[in-house]
Design a protein around this motif. Structure first.
Motif: not given
Lengths: 130, 359
Positions: A68-71, A91-94, A97, A109-110, A122, A125, A128, B20, B54, B59, B338, B349
Motif C-alpha cells: 500500500t505504501d508504494q501505490a 520502479a522509478d517511473v511515474e 511516463e 530492489r526490496k 529482495y 524490478k 526505465p 533518484r 524499495d 540494494t 531523472r 513516508k
C-alpha cells in the motif's frame, strides 16, 4: 513470504538464473523440471538478460497489503530476449511516463517484507533507461 | 595458505550507486520553521539524495558491486571476500554482506562480514579486503560503503543524512589495477561525538563537539601521518577526498592543510548529495576515478564518529581509461535529469518517519 520460500527463489530473483533446454534450446525462467516446448528433461544453466522492453503494463492504485505504501505503482511484462518475458514491478517511473516499448533494465530492489520483524525479500524490478 | 609474494595491490573495479529521489534544504526548513539560507550557507548544502521505499543499504550495495565487477571484468565466483560497511544495515542480526555476495554470485567460497564504525565503516571494509589480497589469502576482495542514514526530524542531521553506495574490487594482477595503493594509515581514539544506542531509531550527536575534537582532529591527524609516511605534500596530489558530513567540513579540512579548491572539488559531492555516511568518501573517490588521468596521485581520508579515519594514497594507472565507461559515472547519477524532488510528506513516508497503525 516465509523465509524458506524466499530462500528457494534466490538464484532466480537475485542472479536471474535460468535453464536452457538441451533438446530444443528454449530458455526457461524460472527453471523447470520439464521443458513445456519439447518435454525435454535436460537443461544447461544460463542467465536471462538484465535489460529489455515493456510489452504491456498496468498501474496498481488499490494495492494489496504489504504494497500500500508504494501505490500507485506499475507492474509490467518485460521482454528480456531469448523468448523470455518476465512479470515485475516497474520502479522509478511515474505512471504517466510508462509506455509499451519503453526500454528498461533490471535493478536489485526490496520486493516485500514480512511485516516489521520478518524477513525482507529482495529481487528484481524494472527501471526505465533514458 | 597464501598465494605467494604480492607485488602491488589496488583497485581493479569500482562502482557507485545514487538513488533518484532528492529533497531540497528549503523543503525541510519550511516544515521546521528553520532559516534555509543560513543552513545552505552554514553547511554548504543545497539538497540530498533520498532512498525509495524499495531501496536500502543492501540494494544499493548490490548495484554498486555489480558496477565494480563490470568495470573489473571479474566474475562474482572469484571474489574471496565481501565486506559491507554501513550504519544502516537493514537487519540488526543477519549480515547485509551475505545478500550482496549471493546477488553477485560470490557464494559459497567467500569470507563475509558487515562493518560498523559510523561513517568510516565503508573504508574499513576497503582496508580489510585490500589487506587480504595483499597477504595473498584471496584473489579478489570487495569493500563496500553504503548507507540510508536517518536524521531525526528537525535535527541538523536531517538536512544532510542521505543515501548512496560505493564498491571497490581489489586485486593484485598488475594488468588489471586501475589505482595502485601505495600507502595507508589509520588514526583513531575513543571520542564519542555521535552515536546511536541499541533500539534507538535516530542517532544523537554532541553538536559542535563533532567538529574540532572529532572530525578535524582525526581527519587532519590521519592526513598528516599519511603524507609523512608517503613523503608527499599536498601539491603532489591531483585530487583529495575527505569524509563529507556537510559541504563545509571537507572543504575546510582540505584548505587548512594547503590543498587547493581545485584538488578538492572533483570528489566533493556533499553540496548536492548530502552525507552518505559510510558511502561518503568512497563515493567521492569514485567521482575522482571517473575523471582521473593515468599517473595522477589521489589521497582519500575517511572519518567515522567514535572516532577515527582511514587514509589511502592511490596512483592511477593507464587501465583507468579502458574501464571507466563500462558503468555509469558518479556525477552523471548525481546530476541526472531523472532526479525526482520530493515534498516533505512523501520524504517522511519513504523514510518511515510516520507512525502508522500496526497490522
Amino acid at each position: 513470504m516465509s523465509s524458506p520460500r524466499n530462500w528457494r527463489g534466490m538464484p532466480q530473483r537475485y542472479r536471474l538464473e535460468a535453464a536452457k533446454c538441451k533438446k530444443c534450446g528454449k530458455v526457461l525462467f524460472p527453471p523447470r523440471l520439464v521443458c513445456p516446448e519439447c518435454h525435454g528433461r535436460e537443461f544447461e544453466p544460463t542467465h536471462i538478460g538484465n535489460t529489455g522492453k515493456v510489452e504491456t503494463f498496468t498501474v496498481i492504485r488499490v494495492a494489496p497489503s504489504g504494497f500500500t505504501d508504494q501505490a500507485p505503482y506499475a507492474v509490467a511484462i518485460v521482454n528480456v530476449g531469448d523468448g523470455v518475458r518476465i512479470l515485475c514491478q516497474v520502479a522509478d517511473v511515474e505512471p504517466e511516463e510508462l509506455a509499451i516499448g519503453m526500454p528498461v533494465k533490471l535493478e536489485f530492489r526490496k520486493v516485500q517484507s514480512d511485516g516489521e520483524s520478518g524477513v525482507i525479500s529482495y529481487g528484481y524490478k524494472a527501471v526505465p533507461v533514458f | 595458505m597464501g598465494r605467494g609474494q604480492i607485488d602491488r595491490v589496488g583497485i581493479v573495479g569500482y562502482g557507485a550507486y545514487i538513488p533518484r529521489n532528492r529533497i531540497k534544504v528549503e523543503e525541510i526548513a519550511k516544515v521546521w520553521g528553520a532559516d534555509a539560507p543560513s543552513y545552505k550557507k552554514g553547511l554548504m548544502l543545497q539538497e540530498k539524495s533520498v532512498p525509495g521505499p524499495d531501496q536500502d543499504t543492501i540494494t544499493m550495495a548490490v548495484e554498486a558491486a555489480r558496477y565494480a565487477l563490470k568495470r573489473a571484468g571479474v566474475g562474482g565466483q572469484k571474489v574471496g571476500a565481501v565486506y559491507v560497511g554501513s550504519e544502516s544495515h537493514p537487519y540488526a542480526v543477519k549480515p547485509s554482506g551475505t545478500t550482496v555476495a549471493e546477488a553477485i554470485g560470490a557464494v559459497p567460497d567467500c569470507h563475509c562480514a558487515d562493518f560498523e564504525f559510523a561513517c568510516k565503516a565503508g573504508s574499513e571494509g576497503m582496508f580489510v579486503a585490500m589487506g587480504l589480497v595483499k597477504s595473498g589469502e584471496i584473489e579478489y576482495g570487495l569493500g563496500i560503503g553504503a548507507d540510508t542514514s536517518q536524521g531525526a526530524p528537525g535535527d541538523a542531521l536531517e538536512y544532510s543524512a542521505s543515501a548512496g553506495a560505493a564498491a571497490f574490487l581489489f586485486g593484485d594482477k598488475q594488468e588489471q589495477i586501475i589505482a595502485e595503493c601505495h600507502f595507508t594509515h589509520s588514526y583513531m581514539t575513543d571520542t564519542p561525538d555521535f552515536w546511536r544506542r541499541e533500539y534507538q531509531f535516530y542517532p544523537r550527536h554532541a553538536s559542535r563537539f563533532t567538529g574540532e575534537p572529532a572530525y578535524f582532529k582525526h581527519s587532519l591527524g590521519c592526513s598528516q601521518a599519511l603524507m609523512k609516511k608517503a613523503g608527499m605534500k599536498p601539491k603532489d596530489f591531483a585530487h583529495v577526498v575527505f569524509h563529507q558530513p556537510n559541504g563545509k567540513f571537507p572543504m575546510n579540512v582540505g584548505l587548512m592543510q594547503g590543498f587547493t579548491r581545485e584538488q578538492i572539488v572533483t570528489g566533493w559531492l556533499s553540496p548536492t548529495l548530502g552525507n552518505t555516511y559510510s558511502g561518503a568518501s568512497p563515493i567521492g573517490l569514485t567521482a575522482i576515478l571517473d575523471v582521473a588521468k593515468p599517473g595522477e596521485w589521489i589521497m582519500m581520508v575517511s572519518y567515522g564518529s567514535g572516532a577515527g579515519s582511514d587514509g589511502f594514497v592511490w596512483k592511477v594507472t593507464e587501465r583507468i581509461n579502458a574501464v571507466r565507461d563500462l558503468a555509469p559515472r558518479t556525477r552523471a547519477q548525481l546530476d541526472s535529469n531523472r532526479k525526482k524532488y520530493l515534498d516533505y510528506g512523501t520524504y517522511a513516508k519513504f523514510r518511515g518517519k510516520i507512525k502508522k497503525l500496526a497490522h
